[in-house]
Each structure stands twice: as C-alpha cells, then as structure tokens.
Design a protein around this motif. Structure first.
Motif, PDB file in Angstrom:
ATOM      1  N   MET A  78      47.689  36.434  43.457  1.00 15.55           N
ATOM      2  CA  MET A  78      46.890  37.651  43.614  1.00 15.55           C
ATOM      3  C   MET A  78      47.748  38.818  44.143  1.00 15.55           C
ATOM      4  SD  MET A  78      43.690  38.791  42.900  1.00 15.55           S
ATOM      5  CE  MET A  78      42.747  40.011  43.377  1.00 15.55           C
ATOM      6  N   GLY A  79      48.545  38.480  45.345  1.00 15.36           N
ATOM      7  CA  GLY A  79      49.537  39.615  45.725  1.00 15.36           C
ATOM      8  C   GLY A  79      50.322  40.378  44.714  1.00 15.36           C
ATOM      9  N   LYS A  80      50.772  39.393  43.827  1.00 15.37           N
ATOM     10  CA  LYS A  80      51.724  39.965  42.825  1.00 15.37           C
ATOM     11  C   LYS A  80      50.886  41.223  41.823  1.00 15.37           C
ATOM     12  CE  LYS A  80      55.571  37.168  41.548  1.00 15.37           C
ATOM     13  NZ  LYS A  80      56.072  36.157  40.476  1.00 15.37           N
ATOM     14  N   ILE A  81      49.608  40.685  41.519  1.00 10.84           N
ATOM     15  CA  ILE A  81      48.899  41.460  40.805  1.00 10.84           C
ATOM     16  C   ILE A  81      48.593  42.820  41.181  1.00 10.84           C
ATOM     17  CG2 ILE A  81      46.688  41.671  39.472  1.00 10.84           C
ATOM     18  CD1 ILE A  81      46.531  38.780  39.193  1.00 10.84           C
ATOM     19  N   ILE A  82      48.313  42.648  42.524  1.00  8.40           N
ATOM     20  CA  ILE A  82      47.957  43.995  43.395  1.00  8.40           C
ATOM     21  C   ILE A  82      49.193  44.756  43.421  1.00  8.40           C
ATOM     22  CG2 ILE A  82      47.190  44.738  45.775  1.00  8.40           C
ATOM     23  CD1 ILE A  82      45.404  42.146  46.204  1.00  8.40           C
ATOM     24  N   ARG A  83      50.196  44.031  43.855  1.00  8.32           N
ATOM     25  CA  ARG A  83      51.587  45.118  43.759  1.00  8.32           C
ATOM     26  C   ARG A  83      51.735  45.579  42.472  1.00  8.32           C
ATOM     27  NH1 ARG A  83      53.950  41.396  46.213  1.00  8.32           N
ATOM     28  NH2 ARG A  83      55.494  40.237  44.393  1.00  8.32           N
TER      29      ARG A  83
ATOM     30  N   LYS B 118      52.414  47.441  51.791  1.00  5.52           N
ATOM     31  CA  LYS B 118      50.942  46.909  51.926  1.00  5.52           C
ATOM     32  C   LYS B 118      50.207  48.029  52.520  1.00  5.52           C
ATOM     33  CE  LYS B 118      51.707  41.872  52.375  1.00  5.52           C
ATOM     34  NZ  LYS B 118      51.690  40.567  53.360  1.00  5.52           N
TER      35      LYS B 118
END
Length: 274
Positions: A1-6, A255
């Motif tokens: 999920m963090g990768k997608i948001i990034r 972030k």
C-alpha cells in the motif's frame, strides 16, 4: 500500500485530485453546476504541467537526488509520451466540448499570460516569486471556469476573500514543500525561496503564515454569512492538516509531502455536505 501511495505522489495524481476538488470548491461557492468534462480537462492539464516540470528537474540533476526525481529521470520516455498524448487529447477535448467560444479563447489567453509571467519570474525574478506565482496560477486555474460561468449578480466581496484565503493556503503548502526540499534544491541549484532565506527564516515565515491563516479563518468563520461557513470550515481543516504534518516528528519529507497534498482533496466533502 505504501508503494502505491508513493507512486501516486510521484506521478502527481494526488495533486490532480486536489485540483479537481478545488474546482468543485469554487463551483459550489459560485452556485455553478459544472459537467464532468471540465474536471477531466483540468485533471489532464494539471497532470501534464506537474509531470513536465518534474521531467525538466530530473534532466538537470540526473540520478543523484530524491526518489521522485530519480523516478522521472528513469521513466522520462514513457512519461513524456503520456504527456504528449494527454496534451493532444486535452486540446481536442477542449474544442469538442466547448467549441471556439469566449470561454476557450479567454482560457488560451490566460494560459499564454501565465506562461509569459512564469518565464519572466524564472528569468529575472527572486526565489520567493516562484512559490507565489505557482500558488497564484494554481488558484486562478481551479477557480477560472466556475467564475466565468457564474452569474455576476451572485458576486460579492466574500468571493474575493475566498480566493485570497485559498491563495494563502496554496502559498503555505509551497513554502513547506520548499522547506522539505531545501537541501536538495540548494544542492541542485534549483530556483526557489530556499535561495533567498536560510532555514531559520523560512521556518519563521511558514509559522507566521500558518498561524496567521488559522486565526484569520476563525475570525472569518465568526462574521461570515451562514451559507459560507462550511467553505471556511473546509479551508480551516485543510490548513490544520498542514499544521499537523509540518509539526510531525520523526517522519520523512516524502510522507509529509503526501499528507499535505491529500489535504487539498478535502473539498470533495462538499458533495455530501452541500
């Protein structure tokens, strides 16, 4: 999920959603019901402008700096192709949906004026002018069509005040981003406010603007007619998000950037509340 948001952040999709939400904010403010086409055209234009800017930055610095700029350096060819396709589709869509009328003519004129001013600022201006001019063009861009399609009988000084408040918030966002990127900008020699102010001075200006805007919004909330109070509350929440993100400890700049960009999506609440 963090990768997608990034990836969403690196491709400026969050900026696109924030701009579309901003147009919704001003359409509700001006009592204008816009169809879906202007939102699509605005999103395409914002995406192309921001990614083209990132590509130009990546050309200057190569692979030695942030993940965002490394990404645009490595993916420059496909990103440039998509920019070309969306740019062409945007022109065709503009003529198809609006025709060669006054709206499109004024929009092209505004675009040329913005481009000229941007060139002059980059060529002859001081660092702080970059952030101010980008904020000004951003707010003009998201409020332009709602303003053109509004009834002049509905205009009031309150509308001018909301333009100013949104402009101050956009400036706050860009000053914080400049602070987060200060070391990188100075290393790469990028034109920004960080060339004019040292870290201590930049933090002070951010705090002056942030707390001044929060106080101003509270005062406006007390005196403004009831119809506008919800719009003031939305701006207050957006500013409060910037305050919260700016004061977060132990969080990296990427972030923080993502958190502030998503704050501009809050006007979408007007769909459900207004």
């Amino acid at each position: 999920m963090g990768k997608i948001i990034r990836w969403i952040s690196w491709l400026s999709i969050d900026v696109v959603l924030g701009a579309v939400a901003g147009m919704l904010f001003f359409s509700k403010l001006f009592h204008v019901a816009l169809p879906w086409q202007p939102y699509v055209l605005l999103g395409m234009a914002v995406w192309c402008i921001y990614n083209l800017d990132h590509l130009l930055d990546a050309q200057k610095v190569g692979e030695k700096l942030s993940g965002r700029r490394q990404f645009h350096h490595q993916a420059r060819v496909p990103v440039l192709i998509v920019i070309g396709i969306l740019g062409l589709l945007g022109l065709v869509g503009g003529f198809w949906w609006f025709g060669w009328g006054l709206e499109l003519q004024w929009t092209f004129l505004l675009g040329g004026l913005i481009g000229g001013i941007r060139f002059l600022v980059l060529k002859f201006g001081k660092g702080w002018m970059k952030e101010f001019s980008i904020a000004l063009f951003y707010v003009i861009g998201i409020s332009w069509l709602p303003f053109l399609r509004s009834n002049s009988l509905d205009w009031s000084a309150w509308h001018g005040l909301f333009f100013l408040l949104y402009l101050l918030l956009a400036n706050l966002n860009l000053l914080i981003l400049s602070f987060l990127d200060q070391e990188e900008d100075q290393l790469a020699g990028f034109f920004s406010v960080s060339q004019e102010l040292n870290t201590v001075s930049l933090i002070l200006w951010i705090k002056y603007l942030m707390y001044g805007l929060l106080i101003l919004l509270i005062l406006v909330l007390v005196i403004i007619p009831s119809f506008y109070k919800l719009f003031v509350a939305i701006l207050f929440l957006m500013t409060l998000c910037h305050w919260y993100v700016f004061n977060m400890d132990g969080v990296d700049s990427e972030k923080k950037r993502i958190g502030m960009e998503w704050a501009f999506f809050l006007p979408v609440l007007l769909i459900f509340l207004k």
